[in-house]
Write an enzyme that holds these catalytic residues in place. Structure first.
Site, PDB file in Angstrom:
ATOM      1  N   GLY A  29     -54.695  38.490 -25.800  1.00  0.00           N
ATOM      2  CA  GLY A  29     -55.850  37.603 -25.699  1.00  0.00           C
ATOM      3  C   GLY A  29     -57.091  38.200 -26.318  1.00  0.00           C
TER       4      GLY A  29
ATOM      5  N   GLY B 208     -63.300  35.746 -25.324  1.00  0.00           N
ATOM      6  CA  GLY B 208     -63.723  36.222 -24.022  1.00  0.00           C
ATOM      7  C   GLY B 208     -63.817  37.734 -23.914  1.00  0.00           C
TER       8      GLY B 208
ATOM      9  N   GLY C  49     -61.472  39.868 -23.889  1.00  0.00           N
ATOM     10  CA  GLY C  49     -60.590  40.503 -24.863  1.00  0.00           C
ATOM     11  C   GLY C  49     -61.244  40.676 -26.216  1.00  0.00           C
TER      12      GLY C  49
ATOM     13  N   SER D 265     -59.340  40.584 -11.754  1.00  0.00           N
ATOM     14  CA  SER D 265     -60.443  39.644 -11.547  1.00  0.00           C
ATOM     15  C   SER D 265     -61.019  39.830 -10.158  1.00  0.00           C
ATOM     16  CB  SER D 265     -59.943  38.205 -11.693  1.00  0.00           C
ATOM     17  OG  SER D 265     -60.918  37.271 -11.261  1.00  0.00           O
TER      18      SER D 265
ATOM     19  N   TYR E 239     -54.647  30.708  -9.376  1.00  0.00           N
ATOM     20  CA  TYR E 239     -55.220  31.644 -10.353  1.00  0.00           C
ATOM     21  C   TYR E 239     -55.513  32.987  -9.707  1.00  0.00           C
ATOM     22  CZ  TYR E 239     -58.578  33.975 -13.357  1.00  0.00           C
ATOM     23  OH  TYR E 239     -59.226  34.929 -14.113  1.00  0.00           O
TER      24      TYR E 239
END
Length: 316
Positions: free
Chosen positions: A27, A31, A33, A156, A181
């Protein structure tokens, strides 16, 4: 560039040289990444952007090259939701070793209905956790061949308030997007800590480290057109939030430190300094529910069965 002396305070704006090293960021086209890739490219390393979308990867590489003269970046087509494709993707790296992989790519869905991959796995659990779990197996020989390989798993803040349900890991019975999530990110983080314990048990030189970006908002992120564009009005309206959170450029700092800092040790958790939400990177205590060895063993077994991986993920 600064020297990598452990006696110097870590400076996010003066990173140590990583000339001659190669890093893969899943990724890496957007973002956190993307900004991790941009910052690591400035160290002289070769940075591989793992992305299923070639056009987005090309845009990200163009942006990095415009800001980092001489940047050495390349694209690897990588679809973490397609488990059977991962071995072929790793073969396409065409490397004899890999110094670090950053398990960063993720999917966050806000609304029902529940979505599945072609393999029949819930999309967020499959992409955020199972794909990285399986990818680690195929990368194991390359990481082991590096002088000091690292697996950096990006978690996260949302995982702190969640608990795994290993009787229903893919939310088949009770699907709530935000909870699913958070649990997928918790699974990632538990995997990162469990992997380090297993690496130590077999005497591997590879380290497994977990990092998280804290609170990272698009509106506080500097523009990198066409990768991300923040309008002046959006940034102005978000300035009060900057007392508590930050942009994704700063959110990448703990990840980059986890990759580069020679003082980092396996099994550590790195995040932002201020309440775990913003600021320069620091080591954090590992929450007990992320370090529970019994829960981690169950998660490992369930993940291996769903992903069809070797029990040791190739590390022996």
């Amino acid at each position: 560039m600064s020297s990598p002396s452990r006696n110097q305070p870590w400076d996010v704006h003066r990173l140590p040289s990583a000339e001659g090293r190669t890093f893969l960021i899943t990724g890496g086209n957007a973002g956190i990444g993307y900004f991790a890739a941009e910052q690591l490219a400035a160290t002289g390393a070769v940075v591989v952007l793992g992305s299923r979308n070639r056009a987005k990867a090309d845009a990200a590489m163009g942006s990095i090259r415009s800001r980092v003269p001489g940047a050495r970046v390349r694209h690897l087509r990588l679809d973490l939701a397609d488990l059977p494709s991962l071995r072929t993707a790793v073969d396409a790296l065409d490397l004899d070793h890999l110094d670090a992989v950053v398990h960063n790519a993720g999917v966050a869905l806000d609304d029902p209905p529940r979505q599945e991959t072609g393999d029949g796995h819930e999309l967020m659990f499959a992409t955020n956790h199972l794909g990285h779990f399986a990818l680690t197996q195929w990368l194991a020989p390359l990481l082991s061949a590096a002088p000091a390989g690292r697996v950096v798993t990006v978690g996260s803040f949302a995982a702190r308030s969640e608990r795994l349900d290993l009787d229903d890991p893919q939310s088949a019975r009770d699907y709530r997007p935000k909870r699913a999530y958070g649990r997928s990110k918790l699974a990632q983080m538990c995997f990162g800590f469990a992997l380090d314990r297993r690496l130590r048990a077999v005497g591997s030189t590879v380290l497994s480290v977990v990092a998280h970006p804290g609170g990272a908002l698009d509106a506080l992120t500097p523009s990198r057109a066409p990768v991300t564009v923040t309008l002046p009005g959006e940034r102005l309206r978000s300035l009060p939030a900057a007392l508590l959170v930050q942009g994704k450029d700063a959110g990448a700092w703990p990840v980059v430190r986890a990759v580069l800092d020679p003082g980092v040790r396996g099994g550590q958790l790195w995040g932002p300094r201020v309440f775990g939400l913003r600021g320069r990177p620091r080591r954090e205590p590992v929450p007990s529910h992320m370090a529970d060895p019994d829960a981690a063993a169950r998660l490992w077994a369930v993940s291996g069965e769903l992903a069809g991986t070797d029990p040791d993920l190739g590390f022996r």
